[in-house]
Motif scaffolding. Structure first.
Motif, mmCIF file in Angstrom:
data_model
loop_
_atom_site.group_PDB
_atom_site.id
_atom_site.type_symbol
_atom_site.label_atom_id
_atom_site.label_comp_id
_atom_site.label_asym_id
_atom_site.label_seq_id
_atom_site.Cartn_x
_atom_site.Cartn_y
_atom_site.Cartn_z
ATOM 1 N N ASP A 1 0.347 -1.208 0.180
ATOM 2 C CA ASP A 1 -0.164 -0.023 0.032
ATOM 3 C C ASP A 1 0.806 1.248 0.087
ATOM 4 O O ASP A 1 0.192 2.307 -0.144
ATOM 5 N N LEU B 1 0.714 3.536 -3.312
ATOM 6 C CA LEU B 1 -0.111 4.454 -3.253
ATOM 7 C C LEU B 1 0.308 5.706 -2.856
ATOM 8 O O LEU B 1 -0.144 6.390 -2.544
ATOM 9 N N THR C 1 1.053 4.130 -9.273
ATOM 10 C CA THR C 1 0.342 3.033 -8.651
ATOM 11 C C THR C 1 -1.459 3.505 -8.311
ATOM 12 O O THR C 1 -1.408 4.444 -7.316
ATOM 13 N N ASP D 1 -4.961 1.190 -7.109
ATOM 14 C CA ASP D 1 -5.716 0.116 -6.632
ATOM 15 C C ASP D 1 -7.082 -0.169 -6.821
ATOM 16 O O ASP D 1 -7.461 -1.021 -6.043
ATOM 17 N N LYS E 1 -1.372 -7.596 -3.635
ATOM 18 C CA LYS E 1 -0.655 -6.112 -2.968
ATOM 19 C C LYS E 1 0.665 -7.162 -2.255
ATOM 20 O O LYS E 1 1.187 -6.306 -1.199
ATOM 21 N N ARG F 1 -10.104 -4.120 -4.263
ATOM 22 C CA ARG F 1 -8.837 -3.995 -3.453
ATOM 23 C C ARG F 1 -7.411 -4.345 -3.778
ATOM 24 O O ARG F 1 -7.481 -3.720 -2.668
ATOM 25 N N ASN F 2 -7.237 -5.837 -3.632
ATOM 26 C CA ASN F 2 -5.966 -6.348 -3.327
ATOM 27 C C ASN F 2 -5.656 -6.670 -4.574
ATOM 28 O O ASN F 2 -4.252 -7.239 -4.428
ATOM 29 N N THR F 3 -5.526 -5.991 -5.993
ATOM 30 C CA THR F 3 -4.500 -5.718 -6.890
ATOM 31 C C THR F 3 -4.052 -4.495 -7.262
ATOM 32 O O THR F 3 -4.872 -3.444 -7.137
ATOM 33 N N LEU F 4 -2.687 -4.155 -7.408
ATOM 34 C CA LEU F 4 -1.977 -2.716 -8.040
ATOM 35 C C LEU F 4 -1.866 -2.914 -9.321
ATOM 36 O O LEU F 4 -1.162 -3.780 -9.824
#
Length: 275
Positions: free
Chosen positions: A97, A100, A112, A114, A133, A158-161
């Motif tokens: 994170d 971000l 980056t 997400d 992530k 929300r778990n992929t960059l």
């Protein structure tokens, strides 16, 4: 002599890296100064309170042992045990994170996001990178087109960059102990990430790397600042590895190796002497 628990997975097979050789070299040097025991990460919670310090090294991705890792961190905090690195970093030890956050702070980092809804914040390029992530060692990473990004990443994800795929000249890594620069290595052939050569860092290079060292502000430990040199000659952060960075120490000249080991021993002793 102080007792150290050295956590590593000597059998972890990393592409292009010799984890076990690196840690056997480092432990052979530390044994001159400390009583040292090597421990697999899956066993560390059974022993770490019996030692003066736990050094967490080449243990492989923590995704391979999440229960043991979370228990380890909770135990360290609850019992105020000493670890190396200290667990107050903001980089990879807490997931991805931070990429971000650094993007939003306008640091020189590969942009980056997400959320697929924020796709317009990324530059318009031919290819994009998506990765989990909690990934490591490029596990789960894909380089795909914009259309494929929209197919693979849902609006709820929300778990992929998501990042632009950078057409870079080469990758370079800067290695620090605490906040002191030690050495730099780069991959002149960008298709061979781990075929490294010593790199002479310029003043501007170190100003770049130090921005992230100061931002992270961990109390003690080894950090690796991974960057790429883009087509315009600018450095962009790829990763801030502050948990257990591979050091490529066997690729160094003997003089640089000696300097690094002396700095490491000095840093570890400082931690051990703290009340």
């Amino acid at each position: 002599m102080k007792k150290i628990l050295f956590v590593t997975d000597l059998y972890y097979n990393a592409n292009g890296r010799r984890y076990y050789e690196e840690d056997l070299f480092i432990t052979s040097k530390l044994r001159d100064e400390f009583k040292l025991v090597i421990c697999n990460p899956k066993d560390m919670d059974s022993f770490n309170d019996e030692f003066d310090l736990t050094i967490f090294r080449n243990a492989g991705p923590v995704a391979n042992f999440p229960d043991e890792y979370n228990k380890f961190r909770n135990k360290i905090k609850a019992n105020n045990l000493k670890t190396y690195n200290s667990f107050d970093g903001k980089g990879d030890m807490n997931g991805k994170d931070y990429l971000l956050e650094l993007t939003n702070l306008n640091y020189p980092v590969i942009k980056t996001i997400d959320r697929i809804d924020n796709f317009d914040k990324l530059p318009n390029v031919d290819k994009y990178v998506i990765k989990p992530k909690d990934g490591a060692d490029s596990i789960g990473m894909e380089i795909i087109s914009k259309d494929e990004v929209y197919k693979k990443v849902s609006k709820e994800d929300r778990n992929t960059l998501i990042q632009p795929a950078i057409n870079f000249e080469y990758e370079v890594s800067f290695y620090f102990i605490d906040k002191d620069f030690q050495y730099a290595l780069y991959a002149p052939d960008k298709s061979k990430r781990w075929e490294l050569k010593e790199y002479k860092a310029t003043k501007e290079d170190l100003e770049f790397a130090n921005k992230f060292i100061e931002w992270n502000n961990i109390d003690h430990g080894i950090q690796r600042i991974d960057a790429c040199r883009d087509e315009n000659g600018e450095l962009l952060l790829v990763e801030l590895e502050d948990l257990n960075p591979y050091l490529s120490v066997l690729e160094l000249s003997s003089d640089v190796q000696d300097k690094f080991i002396k700095s490491l021993v000095k840093s570890v002793n400082r931690v051990l002497e703290e009340k």
